[in-house]
Design a protein around this motif. Structure first.
Motif, PDB file in Angstrom:
ATOM      1  N   PHE A 157       5.436  10.933   7.485  1.00 24.94           N
ATOM      2  CA  PHE A 157       4.440  10.348   6.004  1.00 24.94           C
ATOM      3  C   PHE A 157       4.064   9.365   7.091  1.00 24.94           C
TER       4      PHE A 157
ATOM      5  N   LEU B 291      -5.777   3.220   2.581  1.00 26.10           N
ATOM      6  CA  LEU B 291      -5.116   2.429   1.058  1.00 26.10           C
ATOM      7  C   LEU B 291      -5.154   0.889   0.538  1.00 26.10           C
TER       8      LEU B 291
ATOM      9  N   GLN C 160       0.837  -1.402   0.274  1.00 28.92           N
ATOM     10  CA  GLN C 160       0.224   0.205   0.016  1.00 28.92           C
ATOM     11  C   GLN C 160       0.634   1.019  -0.204  1.00 28.92           C
ATOM     12  N   LEU C 161       1.995   1.247   0.525  1.00 31.21           N
ATOM     13  CA  LEU C 161       2.961   2.950   0.114  1.00 31.21           C
ATOM     14  C   LEU C 161       2.862   2.839  -1.102  1.00 31.21           C
TER      15      LEU C 161
ATOM     16  N   HIS D 111       0.593   5.654  -2.036  1.00 30.77           N
ATOM     17  CA  HIS D 111       0.141   7.220  -0.116  1.00 30.77           C
ATOM     18  C   HIS D 111       0.336   8.113  -1.486  1.00 30.77           C
TER      19      HIS D 111
ATOM     20  N   GLY E 239      -1.943   9.705   6.886  1.00 28.85           N
ATOM     21  CA  GLY E 239      -2.360   9.088   5.363  1.00 28.85           C
ATOM     22  C   GLY E 239      -2.731   7.941   4.651  1.00 28.85           C
ATOM     23  N   PHE E 240      -2.508   6.916   5.578  1.00 28.98           N
ATOM     24  CA  PHE E 240      -3.019   5.880   5.790  1.00 28.98           C
ATOM     25  C   PHE E 240      -4.651   5.019   5.777  1.00 28.98           C
TER      26      PHE E 240
END
Length: 303
Positions: A248, A255, A123-124, A127, A251-252
């Motif tokens: 960071f 995702l 999932q990164l 992001h 913002g998860f």
């Protein structure tokens, strides 16, 4: 509307359940050896629930699904992906896809045999802040400092995650996203050193095609910067490239949903995407520990 089954209804399952729901699809069956899986009631209360894999697989033979989402312990991923493919379903599996590179070769052969795809959750790569950073990177080699601390309680080391044979160690279990991110940004691993490898900390040095990376991973929240700890933070994620930090920790939220959208569109992260970080973490798991030269040591190693 696609029909999903889910294997593993534990810690990470709510992200999968939310993603299935948010993409307009249906969970029809779930498997977990635990006696209860009450989290299902918040998303798909009518889903059939099983605690035994044999009964679950028999159910899928009578009630086929299009996809099997896999959020089981790491060492079971390959077996559960095989089950999904046998049932004529695509597989969308949590990280790490498998623990050893050799498993990827076997799964690649099975994809061809059954005509179904295997995807993983990286999932990164979706992001927004990290996508924006990739667009800014030039082709010149960079000096990179990677720090990831995610506080975990005593349960962690007593669970399967703390068992090297089942979880693969910290570099695999919590670090694989970040080694994939480095590969995505800077290319393949050319050289590596491991400076520390304990139950709660692993750190080292990587030379990639376009970067020199000092990295530090830990489940000990005492390594979170003091100012953030004072505010109750137990997680800290940071990449500093040529001294410029990209923090960071936020913002998860959605995702997994974006990962699902891509996979459903045939644009997910497949076996070849997963190969390089799995190879790197396998080498980290087996490498000899070496004392670091000062210029290759992560600053937190001074502790």
């Amino acid at each position: 509307m696609k029909r999903f089954a889910l294997i593993g209804v534990g810690y990470i399952a709510p992200r999968h359940l939310k993603a299935i729901k948010d993409t307009g699809n249906l969970l029809t069956a779930a498997l977990d050896p635990g006696a209860t899986a009450g989290i299902l009631d918040s998303y798909f209360p009518e889903a059939a629930f099983f605690t035994e894999p044999e009964v679950f697989e028999a159910h899928l033979e009578d009630h086929p699904v299009d996809w099997v989402a896999i959020a089981s312990p790491n060492h079971l991923h390959e077996a559960h992906i095989r089950m999904a493919l046998r049932q004529g379903a695509h597989a969308l599996c949590e990280k790490p896809l498998v623990l050893e590179p050799e498993s990827l070769d076997r799964l690649e052969e099975l994809e061809g045999r059954y005509g179904r795809r295997v995807y993983t959750v990286l999932q990164l790569r979706v992001h927004p802040a990290l996508q924006a950073l990739k667009e800014k990177l030039s082709g010149e080699a960079k000096d990179v400092l990677l720090t990831y601390i995610t506080g975990r309680g005593p349960w962690y080391l007593k669970s399967w995650k703390g068992d090297l044979r089942k979880g693969g160690g910290l570099a695999t279990n919590i670090g694989i996203h970040f080694f994939d991110l480095l590969y995505w940004y800077f290319g393949k691993t050319l050289y590596l050193e491991v400076h520390v490898r304990t139950d709660t900390v692993v750190a080292g040095y990587l030379e990639l095609e376009r970067a020199r990376v000092r990295w530090f991973l830990s489940i000990d929240p005492s390594y979170v910067p003091e100012a953030l700890r004072a505010e109750g933070w137990r997680t800290y994620r940071s990449i500093a490239i040529e001294g410029e930090e990209v923090e960071f920790s936020e913002g998860f939220t959605d995702l997994h949903t974006e990962v699902y959208r891509r996979a459903l569109a045939g644009e997910g992260f497949g076996l070849e995407v997963a190969r390089e970080p799995i190879c790197t973490t396998a080498l980290i798991r087996k490498a000899e520990i070496s004392p670091p030269p000062t210029h290759r040591a992560h600053p937190l190693l001074r502790r």
